[in-house]
Design a protein around this motif. Structure first.
Motif, PDB file in Angstrom:
ATOM      1  N   SER A  48       0.310   1.760   4.323  1.00 11.14           N
ATOM      2  CA  SER A  48       0.674   0.415   3.776  1.00 11.14           C
ATOM      3  C   SER A  48       1.710   0.207   2.980  1.00 11.14           C
ATOM      4  O   SER A  48       2.635  -0.585   3.386  1.00 11.14           O
ATOM      5  N   LEU A  49       1.958   0.999   1.963  1.00 13.20           N
ATOM      6  CA  LEU A  49       3.095   0.913   1.046  1.00 13.20           C
ATOM      7  C   LEU A  49       4.406   1.138   1.752  1.00 13.20           C
ATOM      8  O   LEU A  49       5.315   0.962   1.322  1.00 13.20           O
ATOM      9  N   PRO A  59      12.651  -5.322  -0.579  1.00 12.65           N
ATOM     10  CA  PRO A  59      13.080  -3.844  -0.202  1.00 12.65           C
ATOM     11  C   PRO A  59      11.923  -2.912  -0.149  1.00 12.65           C
ATOM     12  O   PRO A  59      10.728  -3.551  -0.197  1.00 12.65           O
ATOM     13  N   ASN A  60      12.217  -1.759   0.332  1.00 12.68           N
ATOM     14  CA  ASN A  60      11.068  -0.781   0.582  1.00 12.68           C
ATOM     15  C   ASN A  60      10.553  -0.323  -0.883  1.00 12.68           C
ATOM     16  O   ASN A  60      11.265  -0.194  -1.782  1.00 12.68           O
ATOM     17  N   ALA A  61       9.319   0.195  -0.854  1.00 15.64           N
ATOM     18  CA  ALA A  61       8.737   0.532  -2.205  1.00 15.64           C
ATOM     19  C   ALA A  61       9.655   1.547  -2.930  1.00 15.64           C
ATOM     20  O   ALA A  61       9.753   1.439  -4.080  1.00 15.64           O
ATOM     21  N   PRO A  62       9.952   2.623  -2.171  1.00 15.39           N
ATOM     22  CA  PRO A  62      10.694   3.964  -3.019  1.00 15.39           C
ATOM     23  C   PRO A  62      12.051   3.054  -3.973  1.00 15.39           C
ATOM     24  O   PRO A  62      12.158   3.260  -5.055  1.00 15.39           O
ATOM     25  N   GLU A  63      12.581   2.472  -2.932  1.00 18.10           N
ATOM     26  CA  GLU A  63      13.950   1.936  -3.718  1.00 18.10           C
ATOM     27  C   GLU A  63      13.594   0.553  -4.781  1.00 18.10           C
ATOM     28  O   GLU A  63      14.293   0.622  -5.821  1.00 18.10           O
ATOM     29  N   LEU A  64      12.674  -0.122  -4.524  1.00 16.96           N
ATOM     30  CA  LEU A  64      12.022  -1.049  -5.459  1.00 16.96           C
ATOM     31  C   LEU A  64      11.480  -0.196  -6.906  1.00 16.96           C
ATOM     32  O   LEU A  64      12.044  -0.715  -7.649  1.00 16.96           O
ATOM     33  N   VAL A  91      -6.496  -1.716  -7.898  1.00 18.82           N
ATOM     34  CA  VAL A  91      -5.811  -2.841  -7.116  1.00 18.82           C
ATOM     35  C   VAL A  91      -6.467  -2.630  -5.392  1.00 18.82           C
ATOM     36  O   VAL A  91      -5.960  -1.752  -4.727  1.00 18.82           O
ATOM     37  N   ALA A  92      -7.463  -3.426  -5.438  1.00 20.31           N
ATOM     38  CA  ALA A  92      -8.503  -3.139  -4.389  1.00 20.31           C
ATOM     39  C   ALA A  92      -7.966  -3.769  -3.202  1.00 20.31           C
ATOM     40  O   ALA A  92      -7.111  -4.660  -3.339  1.00 20.31           O
ATOM     41  N   GLY A  93      -8.460  -3.352  -1.765  1.00 16.26           N
ATOM     42  CA  GLY A  93      -7.856  -3.952  -0.486  1.00 16.26           C
ATOM     43  C   GLY A  93      -8.056  -2.785   0.303  1.00 16.26           C
ATOM     44  O   GLY A  93      -8.011  -1.342  -0.127  1.00 16.26           O
ATOM     45  N   CYS A  94      -8.381  -2.978   1.539  1.00 16.44           N
ATOM     46  CA  CYS A  94      -8.442  -1.595   2.583  1.00 16.44           C
ATOM     47  C   CYS A  94      -7.483  -2.007   3.735  1.00 16.44           C
ATOM     48  O   CYS A  94      -8.299  -2.551   4.934  1.00 16.44           O
ATOM     49  N   PRO A  95      -6.480  -1.660   3.884  1.00 21.80           N
ATOM     50  CA  PRO A  95      -5.716  -1.127   2.764  1.00 21.80           C
ATOM     51  C   PRO A  95      -5.219  -2.047   1.949  1.00 21.80           C
ATOM     52  O   PRO A  95      -5.207  -3.198   2.297  1.00 21.80           O
ATOM     53  N   THR A  96      -4.809  -1.685   0.501  1.00 21.02           N
ATOM     54  CA  THR A  96      -4.353  -2.599  -0.119  1.00 21.02           C
ATOM     55  C   THR A  96      -2.909  -3.201   0.227  1.00 21.02           C
ATOM     56  O   THR A  96      -2.194  -2.498   0.863  1.00 21.02           O
ATOM     57  N   HIS A  97      -2.391  -4.359  -0.238  1.00 23.24           N
ATOM     58  CA  HIS A  97      -1.390  -4.960   0.169  1.00 23.24           C
ATOM     59  C   HIS A  97       0.047  -4.211  -0.631  1.00 23.24           C
ATOM     60  O   HIS A  97      -0.082  -3.882  -1.891  1.00 23.24           O
TER      61      HIS A  97
END
Length: 329
Positions: A17-18, A24-29, A159-165
């Motif tokens: 999900s991440l 932006p994408n997660a690594p860049e952010l 940070v719950a969720g399945c998958p988490t946001h």
């Protein structure tokens, strides 16, 4: 700020999900915010002996460990040894590594419901005795003690969720980086309030049908899914429909009922996810902040006032009757 990410007993869906985050994408952010991914099993180049030495240095305090993220439940079996899940090449269990690194980390984040409360990993009798980091289902105390706190006074951030946001993960990490997440910013189950003080019901595209209690009877239909199809969006926390995945998707937008995946023990509801349990024809899962008698009275009035357009569209797989636009004379 340096982060290490462990993957314990789970499917890896929260990482997937991440990685699907955009603009932006997660690594860049994270890099732009000054958060270094020191090690992640799916993103980092280090493997084998290199990864082992990296974890050993963090445990010894030789390298900084500002945030420990754990994805997946932590297996405690057999008999509390944790040896049902060993971290390959180290001779030590994931339970042992989690406890050791948590003691060194400035903050600890449980990524996803499995890491937070046990989640799907614990379903079906839980033969591996898996738990969340600081909860066993809804009960305090998991791989870490119920009273465990980091140096700033925070418990494990769930940070719950399945998958988490993906935005829930990155926003949590950015708030920790900025020193803007304190104990008062978490709800009673350790979830960040920025998403846990919303309901999945908020912003749901089926809300017009909900208001008139115009209900779908099959998954292919576009009416409200609360009455017959098991949707618990009026009780489940999450801003999924306020900020959908990548600006577009959510469970209810995709025509599937909310199953409250941000909650402890959602994985075993004791009925099919797509069925609404009822007593004397009355749904059990009514909005949690409304007396049942009030809800039933309002539902009766709403059903009586349902426009034909909404009633017919509710049991269709597409809009059959469009809105009538009345032009001013």
């Amino acid at each position: 700020m340096r982060l290490i990410w462990l993957q314990a007993a789970g499917c890896g869906g929260c990482t997937m999900s991440l990685l699907c985050a955009e603009d932006p994408n997660a690594p860049e952010l994270l890099a732009g915010a000054g958060i270094e991914i020191g090690w992640h099993p799916a993103l980092s180049l280090e493997t084998g002996a290199e990864a082992r030495r990296l974890l050993e240095r963090a445990e010894a305090g030789e390298d900084a460990l500002d945030i420990l993220c754990v994805e997946g439940a932590v297996a405690r079996g057999p008999r509390g040894t944790g040896r049902f899940q060993m971290l390959a090449g180290t001779g030590r269990s994931m339970l042992d590594w989690t406890r050791a690194l948590a003691g060194r980390a400035r903050h600890v984040v449980a990524v996803g419901t499995c890491a937070a409360y046990g989640g799907v990993t614990t379903a079906g009798g839980n033969p591996s005795d898996a738990v969340g980091l600081q909860y066993d289902g809804a009960h305090p105390g998991g791989a870490l003690a119920a009273g465990w706190r980091d140096g700033s006074g925070l418990p494990v951030v769930n940070v719950a969720g399945c998958p988490t946001h993906p935005d829930w993960v990155t926003e949590t990490l950015l708030m920790l980086k900025a020193g803007a997440l304190g104990p008062g910013d978490l709800d009673a189950l350790g979830r960040p309030k920025f998403y846990a003080e919303h309901l999945v019901h908020h912003g749901c595209p089926k809300n017009e049908f909900y208001e008139y209690k115009a209900s779908a009877t099959h998954l292919s239909e576009i009416g409200c899914m609360m009455e017959h199809l098991g949707c618990v969006g009026t009780q489940a926390v999450g801003d999924c429909n306020i900020r959908p995945w990548n600006g577009e998707g959510s469970c209810t937008r995709g025509g599937y009922p909310c199953i409250a995946c941000t909650a402890p023990e959602f994985e075993e509801p004791r009925h099919a996810f797509t069925e609404t349990p009822k007593i004397a024809g009355i749904p059990v899962g009514l909005p949690s902040d409304m007396p049942k008698a009030w809800f039933m009275a309002l539902a009766s009035l709403s059903k009586a006032a349902t426009p034909e357009r909404i009633a017919r569209n509710a049991v269709s797989d597409r809009v059959k009757v469009p809105p009538t636009i009345r032009r001013p004379k």
